[in-house]
Motif scaffolding. Structure first.
Motif, short mmCIF file in Angstrom:
data_model
loop_
_atom_site.label_atom_id
_atom_site.label_comp_id
_atom_site.label_asym_id
_atom_site.label_seq_id
_atom_site.Cartn_x
_atom_site.Cartn_y
_atom_site.Cartn_z
N GLY A 166 0.81 -1.21 0.00
CA GLY A 166 0.00 0.00 0.00
C GLY A 166 0.84 1.26 0.00
O GLY A 166 0.52 2.24 -0.69
N LEU A 167 1.93 1.28 0.79
CA LEU A 167 2.81 2.46 0.81
C LEU A 167 3.46 2.69 -0.53
O LEU A 167 3.56 3.83 -1.00
N ASP A 168 3.90 1.62 -1.17
CA ASP A 168 4.52 1.76 -2.49
C ASP A 168 3.52 2.31 -3.50
O ASP A 168 3.86 3.19 -4.31
N ALA A 169 2.28 1.82 -3.47
CA ALA A 169 1.26 2.32 -4.39
C ALA A 169 0.93 3.79 -4.11
O ALA A 169 0.76 4.59 -5.04
N LEU A 170 0.86 4.17 -2.82
CA LEU A 170 0.56 5.56 -2.47
C LEU A 170 1.67 6.49 -2.93
O LEU A 170 1.41 7.57 -3.48
N ILE A 171 2.92 6.09 -2.71
CA ILE A 171 4.05 6.93 -3.13
C ILE A 171 4.07 7.08 -4.65
O ILE A 171 4.33 8.17 -5.18
N PHE A 172 3.79 6.00 -5.37
CA PHE A 172 3.73 6.08 -6.83
C PHE A 172 2.61 7.02 -7.27
O PHE A 172 2.78 7.80 -8.21
N LEU A 173 1.46 6.95 -6.60
CA LEU A 173 0.34 7.83 -6.94
C LEU A 173 0.70 9.30 -6.69
O LEU A 173 0.39 10.17 -7.52
N LEU A 174 1.36 9.59 -5.57
CA LEU A 174 1.78 10.96 -5.29
C LEU A 174 2.77 11.46 -6.33
O LEU A 174 2.71 12.63 -6.75
N VAL A 188 -8.75 13.52 -14.41
CA VAL A 188 -8.62 13.24 -12.98
C VAL A 188 -8.29 11.77 -12.73
O VAL A 188 -7.56 11.44 -11.80
N TYR A 189 -8.82 10.92 -13.59
CA TYR A 189 -8.62 9.49 -13.37
C TYR A 189 -7.27 9.00 -13.88
O TYR A 189 -6.94 7.81 -13.72
N ALA A 190 -6.46 9.86 -14.46
CA ALA A 190 -5.18 9.41 -15.03
C ALA A 190 -4.25 8.90 -13.93
O ALA A 190 -3.62 7.85 -14.08
N GLY A 191 -4.15 9.63 -12.82
CA GLY A 191 -3.28 9.22 -11.73
C GLY A 191 -3.67 7.88 -11.12
O GLY A 191 -2.84 6.96 -11.06
N PRO A 192 -4.93 7.73 -10.66
CA PRO A 192 -5.34 6.42 -10.12
C PRO A 192 -5.22 5.29 -11.12
O PRO A 192 -4.87 4.16 -10.75
#
Length: 218
Positions: A166-174, A188-192
């Motif tokens: 989860g942390l890796d996915a969150l950091i990638f999203l940021l 807006v949906y490009a990042g997710p």
């Protein structure tokens, strides 16, 4: 001296029972069951020796996929880490470690920050966690057995694995969101969507390595 009949009784030193088919067994198990159990145990634990061509294909595929993937992922994850911790924007050549000051002499290497190193280590940890999760889901491993015997240890392992992924996915999203600010008008949906694609690719990479290591057994 000794009678042959008395010496033969030593063969029955261990408890025996009789199975349904009339064959003697030890500890309530038939000889056929013991043989089948030993064969199944060895087949589930001894991996098949890989052929040289298989090893070569595996190495070539990793050599083709891993370097460009890291070059694309590390800058994005590094940007996300810098958003969370500003101190990680420190250049490596500024750190008080021997030989690191020489990085300032090379173009490109002088741009590497502490966040890029942390991003690379996080990618490695996430890949190992994904491989272990895939192995456990295939029954290769002991973590799932802890759910009944040692539930606290099982939930500790599960929590750590979920936290790393989860942390890796969150950091990638940021990192994606921060880079998207310079791309003009981005949906807006490009990042997710990119984050979900990244997680799926990590899982596919883990499945590939898990199948290579445990997919074919003796």
């Amino acid at each position: 001296m000794f009678k042959r009949e008395s010496l033969s009784t030593f063969n029955d030193a261990t408890p025996r029972s009789t199975s349904n088919n009339g064959k003697p067994s030890r500890f309530g198990r038939s000889a056929d069951d013991d043989a089948n159990s030993s064969v199944s145990d060895s087949s589930s634990t001894i991996p098949r020796a890989k052929k040289p061509c298989e090893k070569l294909k595996f190495a070539l595929l990793n050599g083709v996929v891993i370097p460009p993937s890291c070059l694309a992922i590390i800058p994005i994850s590094g940007e996300g880490i810098r958003m969370l911790l500003d101190v990680t924007s420190t250049r490596l050549y500024r750190l008080p470690f021997p030989m690191l000051d020489r990085l300032k002499m090379y173009s490109g290497w002088d741009q590497i920050t502490l966040a890029d190193v942390i991003a690379g280590l996080l990618i490695l940890a996430t890949s190992l966690v994904w491989i272990r999760v895939i192995n456990e889901s295939k029954g290769v491993g002991d973590v799932l057995s802890y759910r009944q015997k040692l539930p606290a240890l099982f939930y500790l392992y599960a929590g750590v694995a979920a936290g790393v992924i989860g942390l890796d996915a969150l950091i990638f999203l940021l990192g994606i969101q921060s880079r998207a600010n310079g791309w003009g008008e981005v949906p807006v949906y490009a990042g997710p969507a990119c984050c979900v694609l990244y997680v799926v690719l990590c899982a596919c990479f883990a499945i590939f390595h898990s199948d290579y290591a445990t997919g074919k057994r003796v």
